[in-house]
Design a protein around this motif. Sequence first.
Motif, mmCIF file in Angstrom:
data_model
loop_
_atom_site.group_PDB
_atom_site.id
_atom_site.type_symbol
_atom_site.label_atom_id
_atom_site.label_comp_id
_atom_site.label_asym_id
_atom_site.label_seq_id
_atom_site.Cartn_x
_atom_site.Cartn_y
_atom_site.Cartn_z
ATOM 1 N N GLU A 142 0.838 -1.197 0.000
ATOM 2 C CA GLU A 142 0.000 0.000 0.000
ATOM 3 C C GLU A 142 0.874 1.249 0.000
ATOM 4 O OE1 GLU A 142 -2.937 0.062 2.993
ATOM 5 O OE2 GLU A 142 -3.912 -1.797 2.331
ATOM 6 N N ALA A 143 0.436 2.260 -0.730
ATOM 7 C CA ALA A 143 1.224 3.488 -0.840
ATOM 8 C C ALA A 143 1.102 4.357 0.398
ATOM 9 C CB ALA A 143 0.785 4.282 -2.069
ATOM 10 N N GLY A 144 0.021 4.195 1.149
ATOM 11 C CA GLY A 144 -0.182 4.986 2.360
ATOM 12 C C GLY A 144 -0.113 4.131 3.600
ATOM 13 N N ALA A 145 -0.675 4.651 4.679
ATOM 14 C CA ALA A 145 -0.679 3.916 5.932
ATOM 15 C C ALA A 145 -1.595 2.705 5.834
ATOM 16 C CB ALA A 145 -1.121 4.840 7.075
ATOM 17 N N ARG A 146 -1.305 1.700 6.647
ATOM 18 C CA ARG A 146 -2.068 0.457 6.621
ATOM 19 C C ARG A 146 -3.498 0.697 7.117
ATOM 20 N NH1 ARG A 146 -3.048 -3.088 10.584
ATOM 21 N NH2 ARG A 146 -1.571 -1.996 11.931
ATOM 22 N N ASP A 147 -4.472 0.185 6.364
ATOM 23 C CA ASP A 147 -5.878 0.270 6.742
ATOM 24 C C ASP A 147 -6.330 -1.106 7.208
ATOM 25 O OD1 ASP A 147 -8.966 1.229 4.997
ATOM 26 O OD2 ASP A 147 -8.542 0.750 7.099
ATOM 27 N N ALA A 148 -6.644 -1.214 8.510
ATOM 28 C CA ALA A 148 -6.973 -2.521 9.084
ATOM 29 C C ALA A 148 -8.213 -3.146 8.444
ATOM 30 C CB ALA A 148 -7.160 -2.388 10.594
ATOM 31 N N GLY A 149 -9.130 -2.327 7.926
ATOM 32 C CA GLY A 149 -10.357 -2.875 7.381
ATOM 33 C C GLY A 149 -10.289 -3.245 5.914
ATOM 34 N N ALA A 150 -9.149 -3.008 5.256
ATOM 35 C CA ALA A 150 -9.030 -3.296 3.823
ATOM 36 C C ALA A 150 -8.855 -4.798 3.597
ATOM 37 C CB ALA A 150 -7.846 -2.537 3.243
ATOM 38 N N ASN A 196 0.240 9.039 -4.829
ATOM 39 C CA ASN A 196 0.389 9.600 -3.481
ATOM 40 C C ASN A 196 1.587 9.038 -2.735
ATOM 41 O OD1 ASN A 196 -2.043 11.166 -3.668
ATOM 42 N ND2 ASN A 196 -3.196 9.264 -3.355
ATOM 43 N N VAL A 197 2.440 8.319 -3.432
ATOM 44 C CA VAL A 197 3.599 7.730 -2.769
ATOM 45 C C VAL A 197 4.515 8.833 -2.256
ATOM 46 C CG1 VAL A 197 5.014 7.579 -4.841
ATOM 47 C CG2 VAL A 197 5.382 5.948 -2.997
ATOM 48 N N ASN A 198 5.109 8.604 -1.101
ATOM 49 C CA ASN A 198 6.031 9.559 -0.499
ATOM 50 C C ASN A 198 7.363 9.502 -1.241
ATOM 51 O OD1 ASN A 198 8.096 10.704 1.230
ATOM 52 N ND2 ASN A 198 6.607 10.645 2.895
ATOM 53 N N GLY A 199 7.703 10.581 -1.972
ATOM 54 C CA GLY A 199 8.916 10.583 -2.787
ATOM 55 C C GLY A 199 10.177 10.433 -1.962
ATOM 56 N N ASP A 200 10.264 11.131 -0.813
ATOM 57 C CA ASP A 200 11.453 11.032 0.029
ATOM 58 C C ASP A 200 11.629 9.625 0.568
ATOM 59 O OD1 ASP A 200 12.098 13.649 -0.380
ATOM 60 O OD2 ASP A 200 11.154 14.374 1.453
ATOM 61 N N LEU A 201 10.528 9.018 0.995
ATOM 62 C CA LEU A 201 10.599 7.659 1.523
ATOM 63 C C LEU A 201 11.001 6.675 0.434
ATOM 64 C CD1 LEU A 201 10.199 5.758 3.871
ATOM 65 C CD2 LEU A 201 7.762 5.651 3.325
ATOM 66 N N LEU A 202 10.459 6.866 -0.761
ATOM 67 C CA LEU A 202 10.819 5.994 -1.876
ATOM 68 C C LEU A 202 12.302 6.112 -2.211
ATOM 69 C CD1 LEU A 202 10.025 4.069 -4.158
ATOM 70 C CD2 LEU A 202 9.398 6.067 -5.524
ATOM 71 N N PHE A 203 12.808 7.345 -2.205
ATOM 72 C CA PHE A 203 14.234 7.541 -2.479
ATOM 73 C C PHE A 203 15.090 6.860 -1.411
ATOM 74 C CE2 PHE A 203 17.849 9.502 -4.312
ATOM 75 C CZ PHE A 203 18.691 9.852 -3.253
ATOM 76 N N ASP A 204 14.647 6.924 -0.167
ATOM 77 C CA ASP A 204 15.380 6.273 0.915
ATOM 78 C C ASP A 204 15.426 4.761 0.700
ATOM 79 O OD1 ASP A 204 14.967 5.551 4.364
ATOM 80 O OD2 ASP A 204 16.778 6.325 3.427
ATOM 81 N N VAL A 205 14.318 4.179 0.255
ATOM 82 C CA VAL A 205 14.283 2.740 -0.019
ATOM 83 C C VAL A 205 15.245 2.390 -1.146
ATOM 84 C CG1 VAL A 205 12.837 0.822 -0.801
ATOM 85 C CG2 VAL A 205 11.924 2.493 0.815
#
Length: 520
Positions: free
Chosen positions: A213-221, A255-264
């Motif tokens: 998931e590109a965002g935070a985990r959704d428990a109900g998904a 909506n992916v976090n660009g900074d986080l993706l670069f860190d990965v």
Amino acid sequence: MRAARSETPRVMASEVRARARAPRWVMPAVKAALVLTDACVAAVSFFAAFYLREGGATLVRFDWHEGFIWHPHFEPYAALLWLVLPIRLLLLAYYDLYRLRGEFSILEDSLRVFKATAVASLLIVAAAFLYRGGYEFRTFSYARGVFVLDFALALAAYASLRLLARTSQSAARRHGVNLIPTLVVGRGREAALCVREMRARRELGYRVIGIVEAGARDAGAPVEFEGVPVIGDIEGLTEAIRETGANEVIITDPNVNGDLLFDVMMRVGRRRGVEFRIAPSLFNCLPRKTEIDQIGALPMITLFREPLSGAARLVKRASDILLAALALVLLAPVWLLVALLIKLDSRGPVFYRQERVGMDGRIFLFNKFRTMLVGGDDQPHREYQRKYIAGQPDTNLGDTARPVYKLHTDPRVTRVGRVLRRLSLDELPQLLNVLRGDMSIVGPRPPIPYEVESYALRHRKRLDMKPGLTGLWQVSGRNRLSFEEMVRLDLFYIENWSLLLDLKIVLRTLPVMLRGDDAY
């Protein structure tokens, strides 16, 4: 920014780890067989070209005393074989015709085969008329028709061979062999199309093993998306790649976090050989260098894992070794003089070794002539570098008209050390680092580990290339530039590297050293 692992993923990443459908040795063996076959094709094409051009002339004759030997008519051409075979194989490798992973196009392969065969034939002709089979055949005149026929036969043979190899590869992929384990980031329309396309067309060479998931985990998904397990969110992408053994990551969510993706990408991209691809609409985290290609009906943009192509790395490394070896030989007397002056000036070793940060954040031991007193306190330099990287105005030790960003009052520097630093002679032992492969002749300045600790994420892009003995920053105003200006110059160099640019920087470095301009 640190990528933290999701605490409760719906499906454990290790549970979807793709198992190889064939032993590990199969693909290397296939590549080796392809190389051997290409070598045979090169030899047979050359033999056949001579045979056809000379109207069925004999290639080999038998002698009861000497056994099988080349026929005298073919001997001058036989002397070229040791050039023909490596030239053919090197050009095929240069045009990436031994890549067996990922997507491929028969049309693109055919174009690459044509380029590789044509360029190789031109090099063979040049080598033949320059080398002329050695001293024994220096007056021999080669028939141009042989080389024309050799080109035509080699082109037809290599094109047919690649068509056969790709057809066999497609058949193997339909049975689940030679598929790249892939993670898809996102659960939108693009992600669904991506999963369906790769599942329907196995010959593309991909197997989607997990959704992130590109965002935070959704428990109900739901725990699955398009029949593929959801294994976590973007925060745990680094661990998901490691645990699943994924070789490719496709980002489909805008909506992916660009900074986080670069860190990965910095953490696992180049080190683990993971390819990152991004949907064309996601321009918020694109580097300047990208490559647009296609997976089936899906347009993709590949994020460059390396700032230089394979051929460019080879050229840069070869030039580094040549220049470093030449400089070591020419400057040997200077080394002896500097070593003597250091010994006479202060107690301690001639050389100073320090940990520096190289490409991809790797630590290496950096060699310099010692310019400081042994056992000096580095705290003032640490504090100055922290302020310098943060852009604090008090790090300008000059004035507005002539800024100077350098700690001139460092009490650790010796009298000889000041002269060596002014003339940049203390940098000469870094030639050994160049030969070892830790550094390059030209590149960004190698930072100290405590400097990197103060870097913002954008500053770490400087670590995408090997550090250099000299660089664009050094010849563009070194100590007159703020840290942000230095970073911009380094990134410009990385994005726009060329052998000509390296040569210009080296030539501009020499007068700077001779002037001893400490604020250049």
